[in-house]
Design a protein around this motif. Structure first.
Motif, PDB file in Angstrom:
ATOM      1  N   TRP A 222      45.547  48.619 -30.572  1.00 16.50           N
ATOM      2  CA  TRP A 222      46.274  49.777 -31.108  1.00 16.50           C
ATOM      3  C   TRP A 222      47.674  49.763 -30.512  1.00 16.50           C
ATOM      4  N   SER A 223      48.667  50.062 -31.320  1.00 11.89           N
ATOM      5  CA  SER A 223      50.064  50.014 -30.877  1.00 11.89           C
ATOM      6  C   SER A 223      50.675  51.400 -30.764  1.00 11.89           C
ATOM      7  N   TRP A 224      51.484  51.566 -29.730  1.00  6.50           N
ATOM      8  CA  TRP A 224      52.247  52.794 -29.522  1.00  6.50           C
ATOM      9  C   TRP A 224      53.723  52.427 -29.556  1.00  6.50           C
ATOM     10  N   GLU A 225      54.454  52.986 -30.514  1.00  7.37           N
ATOM     11  CA  GLU A 225      55.874  52.664 -30.650  1.00  7.37           C
ATOM     12  C   GLU A 225      56.674  53.245 -29.489  1.00  7.37           C
ATOM     13  N   PRO A 247      66.778  38.190 -17.045  1.00  4.07           N
ATOM     14  CA  PRO A 247      68.026  37.648 -16.482  1.00  4.07           C
ATOM     15  C   PRO A 247      69.243  37.805 -17.373  1.00  4.07           C
ATOM     16  N   ASP A 248      69.044  37.920 -18.700  1.00  5.64           N
ATOM     17  CA  ASP A 248      70.202  38.101 -19.578  1.00  5.64           C
ATOM     18  C   ASP A 248      70.543  39.579 -19.769  1.00  5.64           C
ATOM     19  N   GLY A 249      69.781  40.441 -19.097  1.00  2.53           N
ATOM     20  CA  GLY A 249      70.040  41.877 -19.159  1.00  2.53           C
ATOM     21  C   GLY A 249      69.466  42.584 -20.360  1.00  2.53           C
ATOM     22  N   ALA A 250      68.868  41.831 -21.280  1.00  3.87           N
ATOM     23  CA  ALA A 250      68.311  42.427 -22.499  1.00  3.87           C
ATOM     24  C   ALA A 250      66.803  42.603 -22.346  1.00  3.87           C
ATOM     25  N   ILE A 251      66.348  43.848 -22.455  1.00  2.00           N
ATOM     26  CA  ILE A 251      64.917  44.139 -22.391  1.00  2.00           C
ATOM     27  C   ILE A 251      64.379  44.165 -23.822  1.00  2.00           C
ATOM     28  N   PRO A 252      63.445  43.280 -24.154  1.00  2.00           N
ATOM     29  CA  PRO A 252      62.944  43.237 -25.537  1.00  2.00           C
ATOM     30  C   PRO A 252      62.376  44.581 -25.974  1.00  2.00           C
ATOM     31  N   VAL A 253      62.651  44.930 -27.226  1.00  2.00           N
ATOM     32  CA  VAL A 253      62.085  46.152 -27.814  1.00  2.00           C
ATOM     33  C   VAL A 253      60.768  45.766 -28.476  1.00  2.00           C
ATOM     34  N   ALA A 254      59.689  46.307 -27.984  1.00  2.00           N
ATOM     35  CA  ALA A 254      58.371  45.966 -28.511  1.00  2.00           C
ATOM     36  C   ALA A 254      57.441  47.145 -28.337  1.00  2.00           C
ATOM     37  N   PRO A 255      56.546  47.366 -29.289  1.00  2.00           N
ATOM     38  CA  PRO A 255      55.558  48.433 -29.114  1.00  2.00           C
ATOM     39  C   PRO A 255      54.622  48.099 -27.962  1.00  2.00           C
ATOM     40  N   GLU A 256      54.078  49.133 -27.335  1.00  2.00           N
ATOM     41  CA  GLU A 256      53.060  48.919 -26.328  1.00  2.00           C
ATOM     42  C   GLU A 256      51.712  48.737 -27.014  1.00  2.00           C
TER      43      GLU A 256
END
Length: 262
Positions: A222-225, A247-256
């Motif tokens: 089950w996913s939580w946005e 390290p590139d400073g970008a945190i991926p956007v992904a559902p939990e």
């Protein structure tokens, strides 16, 4: 994606939740958005298992980790990490418990260390339960020296469930196969009537959960946005860890992603 019954029932109540976090950031990395959304209406406690280091001599793997964190003193680094965790969870509105077990990078066999004497200082890999990262910690095999630890943690978590009156126990599903995550998962399996597993972020961006484990326990996903800005803010409160993880400073956007019996 249908909500598994165990989660659906609890989401509609205000009952307490208990999250088990292997390390001082894992619960927020993997579940920060869910906790942030529900802490206003229920008591949430995060119990972090592996919250301690040990003094040198360190293995090459431990020294590499310290270098990645721009640290030289493991004890000072873990003191900083505990403070980061307390601040991040306080910002979410969750309580914290630090269980005080030594991180896999620093766990030793004390009997072997005593037997080897000065040689243990010259070759620290000989006395550590997990002498390397790639071939030990990340290989997914729990050391014989850690077998008693699962039973000890099971008793501690049982007491925490009683103290917090938690309806659900959230544990990592073990994506990435880090032994500390697998030990924490093993503790969760001891509470089959309450456990919900979470997908280990960011390791789930490059690896998949163990399908045999999902089948054995009949787990449905089950996913939580997430709300990207808020999740990123919580993660960045772990200042000693975030630069090494991203390290590139970008945190991926992904559902939990969560797993519970279907």
């Amino acid at each position: 994606m249908a909500v598994p019954a165990r989660l659906e029932e609890s989401l509609s109540t205000n009952t307490p939740w208990l999250f088990l976090s292997p390390h001082l950031d894992d619960a927020v990395l993997s579940c920060g958005s869910l906790m942030d959304s529900f802490a206003i209406r229920r008591d949430i406690t995060v119990a972090t298992v592996f919250t301690e280091a040990q003094p040198p001599p360190h293995t090459r793997a431990a020294r590499s980790f310290l270098h990645q964190c721009s640290g030289h003193d493991a004890m000072a680094l873990f003191e900083e990490r505990r403070s980061e965790d307390e601040a991040a969870l306080s910002g979410i509105g969750a309580r914290h418990q630090h269980l005080g077990v030594t991180d896999a990078l620093f766990r030793q066999n004390r009997k072997v260390r005593t037997a080897l004497g000065p040689l243990a200082r010259m070759l620290p890999e000989l006395v550590h339960l997990y002498p390397t990262y790639r071939f030990d910690i990340a290989l997914g095999r729990i050391s014989r020296g850690d077998r008693a630890l699962v039973a000890q943690l099971r008793n501690r978590v049982s007491n925490l469930l009683e103290q917090t009156e938690a309806e659900l126990l959230f544990c990592p599903v073990g994506v990435g196969r880090h032994v500390d995550h697998l030990i924490t998962r093993a503790v969760g399996t001891e509470f089959p009537e309450r456990v919900v597993y979470y997908s280990d972020f960011p390791y789930n961006q490059s690896a998949s959960p163990d399908e045999s484990f999902l089948r054995k326990h009949r787990l449905a996903a089950w996913s939580w946005e997430t709300e990207p800005a808020r999740k990123e803010r919580h993660i960045n409160q772990y200042g000693s860890q975030a630069p090494a993880l991203f390290p590139d400073g970008a945190i991926p956007v992904a559902p939990e992603t969560y797993y519970a019996p279907s």
